[in-house]
Motif scaffolding. Structure first.
Motif, PDB file in Angstrom:
ATOM      1  N   CYS A  92      42.959  58.876  35.318  1.00  0.00           N
ATOM      2  CA  CYS A  92      44.376  58.879  35.915  1.00  0.00           C
ATOM      3  C   CYS A  92      45.259  59.643  36.645  1.00  0.00           C
ATOM      4  N   THR A  93      46.011  59.311  37.437  1.00  0.00           N
ATOM      5  CA  THR A  93      47.186  60.156  38.424  1.00  0.00           C
ATOM      6  C   THR A  93      48.402  58.477  38.342  1.00  0.00           C
ATOM      7  N   THR A 149      47.852  58.194  31.248  1.00  0.00           N
ATOM      8  CA  THR A 149      47.196  59.260  31.530  1.00  0.00           C
ATOM      9  C   THR A 149      46.267  59.618  29.702  1.00  0.00           C
ATOM     10  N   PHE A 150      45.516  59.763  29.867  1.00  0.00           N
ATOM     11  CA  PHE A 150      45.062  60.476  28.956  1.00  0.00           C
ATOM     12  C   PHE A 150      44.988  61.897  29.270  1.00  0.00           C
ATOM     13  N   GLY A 151      45.670  62.746  27.911  1.00  0.00           N
ATOM     14  CA  GLY A 151      46.030  64.128  28.305  1.00  0.00           C
ATOM     15  C   GLY A 151      45.236  64.874  27.667  1.00  0.00           C
ATOM     16  N   LEU A 194      52.824  59.944  29.246  1.00  0.00           N
ATOM     17  CA  LEU A 194      53.179  58.328  29.334  1.00  0.00           C
ATOM     18  C   LEU A 194      53.852  59.203  30.492  1.00  0.00           C
ATOM     19  N   THR A 195      54.319  58.187  31.893  1.00  0.00           N
ATOM     20  CA  THR A 195      55.962  58.225  32.491  1.00  0.00           C
ATOM     21  C   THR A 195      56.123  56.895  33.035  1.00  0.00           C
ATOM     22  N   ALA A 219      58.050  64.540  37.115  1.00  0.00           N
ATOM     23  CA  ALA A 219      57.881  62.709  36.208  1.00  0.00           C
ATOM     24  C   ALA A 219      56.562  62.521  36.857  1.00  0.00           C
ATOM     25  N   CYS A 220      55.238  63.265  36.778  1.00  0.00           N
ATOM     26  CA  CYS A 220      53.882  63.585  37.283  1.00  0.00           C
ATOM     27  C   CYS A 220      53.316  63.447  36.439  1.00  0.00           C
ATOM     28  N   ALA A 221      51.615  62.520  36.986  1.00  0.00           N
ATOM     29  CA  ALA A 221      51.123  63.554  35.055  1.00  0.00           C
ATOM     30  C   ALA A 221      49.663  63.116  35.880  1.00  0.00           C
ATOM     31  N   THR A 222      48.836  64.137  35.285  1.00  0.00           N
ATOM     32  CA  THR A 222      47.139  63.497  35.228  1.00  0.00           C
ATOM     33  C   THR A 222      46.319  63.362  34.358  1.00  0.00           C
TER      34      THR A 222
END
Length: 314
Positions: A92-93, A149-151, A194-195, A219-222
């Motif tokens: 996830c992205t 997304t998975f951490g 979480l976003t 405010a973004c994550a992979t």
């Protein structure tokens, strides 16, 4: 690698009390029950899950009881607490801006329910449902949206699968600030990012069984949290490459539909199953694939099914 197909469905189930949710959940039970942990199948484990749910999500207890009665399967209540599930690891992205949330959900096609659900358990919510009533992403009628997304860290502890945390904040919160206050005391069983966005704010937070809620730099994550990513993990997941790419692209759907953000490693559980763009202030969401899209909204929700091609042509 290559193209595959996956069937997605959209359902409208109201408050879960008229049989529509139960009919869907009973049909999905052969899939859903596989997520229940060995501990959750015992009387002691089910009782612990129920107690944890009552302590941390009291507002949702009447909904839990209503849904469990409708599902009427052994282990249904324990599973629906989402505090007795086996671990899962996804890709996830995601990226947010005030009023907009954009995400790719990367996972194994055979282990994703693929249900877009319009519900009104406590309030109107639309989202991608999994494990009965958990959410991979979603929005509510107040203009709040959230995705996961998975951490990236392989640790596990007692607590909730993050899918129910998304459901909880969307059912009970109007703003990002309210959602953060609800999330902070929740025990979450695995590292997750979480976003969250509302009309005025966007934020990413890191959660996990071994860390307090931590606000990310932007405010973004992979698929990592704020720590060095080992070279072998980066080669497998390309998490830092994708984070750099989504930061550069911003909330651009087209960028998420092409590499490196769009992934095709389906056999490794890292293939992109869908791209979602939430505009929660307008009450709209559009799900995208390389060959098409499907829009839904609070004003005009359309039940049905669609079979979409996954992967990039050629």
């Amino acid at each position: 690698m290559g193209q595959r197909e996956m069937t997605f469905r959209a359902i409208e189930v109201g408050d879960g009390g008229d049989g529509r949710w139960a009919a869907h959940a009973q049909a999905m039970w052969p899939y859903t029950r596989t997520w229940l942990s060995d501990e959750g199948r015992t009387a002691e484990g089910a009782a612990r899950a129920r107690a944890l749910f009552e302590t941390h999500m009291p507002e949702l207890v009447p909904v839990l009881d209503r849904l469990a009665a409708g599902l009427d399967r052994p282990g249904a209540e324990a599973l629906l607490t989402l505090a007795a599930l086996r671990p899962f690891f996804s890709g996830c992205t995601q990226i947010g801006a005030p009023g907009t949330l954009l995400r790719n959900y990367d996972f194994t096609p055979d282990e994703c329910e693929g249900t877009i659900a319009s519900t009104c358990f406590l309030r109107p919510v639309i989202g991608m449902q999994d494990c009965g009533w958990g959410l991979l992403d979603g929005m509510n009628d107040a203009g709040l949206a959230v995705s996961l997304t998975f951490g990236g860290r392989l640790v596990h502890g007692p607590g909730f699968t993050v899918l129910i945390a998304l459901r909880y904040v969307l059912e009970t919160c109007d703003t990002v600030d309210e959602a953060l206050a609800r999330l902070a005391p929740l025990p979450i069983s695995m590292p997750q990012n979480l976003t969250l966005v509302d009309r005025e704010r966007a934020v990413t937070v890191y959660l996990g069984p071994d860390i307090p809620l931590t606000v990310a730099p932007d405010a973004c994550a992979t698929n990592h949290q704020d720590q060095p990513v080992p070279d072998e993990v980066e080669r497998f997941s390309r998490t830092r490459q994708r984070l750099d790419a989504v930061r550069a692209a911003g909330t651009d759907v087209a960028a998420l539909l092409r590499p490196p953000l769009y992934q095709t490693a389906y056999d490794e559980g890292l293939g992109t199953l869908y791209t979602a763009r939430y505009d929660p202030a307008e009450g709209r969401v559009a799900y995208h694939w390389p060959g098409g899209s499907w829009s839904q909204s609070f004003a005009e929700f359309t039940p049905g099914t669609r079979t979409l091609a996954l992967g990039l042509a050629g």
